[in-house]
Motif scaffolding. Structure first.
Motif, mmCIF file in Angstrom:
data_model
loop_
_atom_site.group_PDB
_atom_site.id
_atom_site.type_symbol
_atom_site.label_atom_id
_atom_site.label_comp_id
_atom_site.label_asym_id
_atom_site.label_seq_id
_atom_site.Cartn_x
_atom_site.Cartn_y
_atom_site.Cartn_z
ATOM 1 N N GLU A 1 -104.343 -45.639 54.789
ATOM 2 C CA GLU A 1 -104.632 -46.426 55.987
ATOM 3 C C GLU A 1 -104.279 -45.641 57.249
ATOM 4 N N ASP A 2 -105.075 -45.870 58.308
ATOM 5 C CA ASP A 2 -104.831 -45.250 59.615
ATOM 6 C C ASP A 2 -104.677 -43.734 59.496
ATOM 7 N N PHE A 3 -105.586 -43.130 58.744
ATOM 8 C CA PHE A 3 -105.507 -41.689 58.523
ATOM 9 C C PHE A 3 -106.001 -40.920 59.740
ATOM 10 N N GLU A 4 -105.322 -39.847 60.082
ATOM 11 C CA GLU A 4 -105.701 -38.970 61.185
ATOM 12 C C GLU A 4 -106.110 -37.615 60.613
ATOM 13 N N THR B 1 -103.896 -34.440 60.738
ATOM 14 C CA THR B 1 -102.751 -34.253 59.855
ATOM 15 C C THR B 1 -103.113 -33.440 58.612
ATOM 16 N N ARG C 1 -110.561 -38.942 65.088
ATOM 17 C CA ARG C 1 -110.932 -39.879 64.038
ATOM 18 C C ARG C 1 -112.422 -39.767 63.784
ATOM 19 N N GLY D 1 -105.361 -36.224 66.960
ATOM 20 C CA GLY D 1 -105.785 -37.601 67.183
ATOM 21 C C GLY D 1 -107.244 -37.866 66.861
ATOM 22 N N LEU E 1 -112.967 -46.242 55.586
ATOM 23 C CA LEU E 1 -111.823 -46.186 54.687
ATOM 24 C C LEU E 1 -111.666 -44.741 54.209
ATOM 25 N N TYR E 2 -110.441 -44.246 54.197
ATOM 26 C CA TYR E 2 -110.178 -42.897 53.731
ATOM 27 C C TYR E 2 -109.559 -42.946 52.334
ATOM 28 N N THR F 1 -106.079 -44.510 48.454
ATOM 29 C CA THR F 1 -106.476 -45.064 49.748
ATOM 30 C C THR F 1 -105.378 -44.827 50.783
ATOM 31 N N GLN G 1 -114.185 -48.135 61.861
ATOM 32 C CA GLN G 1 -113.381 -47.110 61.205
ATOM 33 C C GLN G 1 -113.593 -47.143 59.694
#
Length: 237
Positions: free
Chosen positions: A184-187, A190, A160, A158, A175-176, A182, A173
């Motif tokens: 979105e909502d990258f953890e 993972t 970030r 979890g 941008l990954y 690109t 937050q």
């Protein structure tokens, strides 16, 4: 007498026009020299035999760069090399206020690889500046430059990453961009630290210029070892 006055006025106008022209030429010539001497051919781009053009637009307001965008991208490394130098140039003049477009051409001597954006047109609504030509010798596979040391991320479940402003406050937050895409909502949890080849952090106008409004909170560019290996194999072939 009237002829004498008219001749004097005409001469004064010619002198003023010449001085303004000379001043503008000198100003831009200094900018061109600055870019030509400061821009380097990124080692990663040379390794990948990457060559081509990027086109960057920027606005000047009171001699300050207010908006900068990469209209035609070549690569993150090459584009960022030019963007950062434009942002850092200390000698823009209020007399140069306006909207400008500049092309940077990266060429490798001894390489027949595809030239990207060679036919790209300068955007309308911008004053076209002179093209900046950057050249380097194409490396062989045996002595190709390598990437710098790897950056290892260790994130718990979890976790970030949040970039912070110079005042220490959270910028939100980021941008990954993972392997050029690109996400979105990258953890971070993972992605295994052992799988990471390199990490690059972009902030401020540099990030926005490359990735648009979504990058206002910064960008974290992650390249995995698998992706880097695949790119190397394609280059070798």
């Amino acid at each position: 007498m009237k002829k004498l006055v008219a001749s004097s006025l005409f001469a004064m106008l010619m002198i003023c026009s010449f001085q303004n022209w000379a001043q503008n030429v000198t100003n831009w010539d200094a900018f061109y020299r600055y870019l030509s001497t400061k821009i380097s051919y990124p080692a990663e781009a040379r390794t990948e035999l990457l060559q081509g053009d990027n086109i960057i637009t920027f606005n000047l307001d009171k001699g300050i760069v207010k908006k900068i965008n990469v209209q035609n991208q070549l690569s993150t490394k090459t584009d960022l090399e030019v963007v950062n130098l434009i942002l850092a140039y200390p000698a823009f003049k209020p007399s140069q206020n306006g909207s400008y477009a500049i092309r940077t051409s990266f060429r490798l001597q001894g390489s027949n690889s595809t030239i990207i954006n060679q036919d790209a047109q300068m955007p309308t609504g911008f004053k076209a500046l002179s093209t900046i030509n950057i050249s380097a010798m194409a490396p062989t596979i045996a002595n190709a430059p390598k990437n710098g040391k790897n950056i290892e991320f260790r994130g718990e479940n979890g976790t970030r990453i949040v970039l912070r402003n110079s005042n220490g406050q959270s910028a939100g937050q980021p941008l990954y961009v993972i392997d050029g895409k690109t996400v979105e909502d990258f953890e971070m949890a993972t992605l295994s630290p052992e799988s990471i080849d390199s990490v690059q952090i972009l902030k401020s106008l540099s990030a926005v210029a490359l990735y648009g409004k979504a990058a206002e909170n910064g960008v974290i560019v992650i390249t995995t070892k698998k992706y880097a290996s695949e790119k190397t194999k394609k280059t070798a072939n």
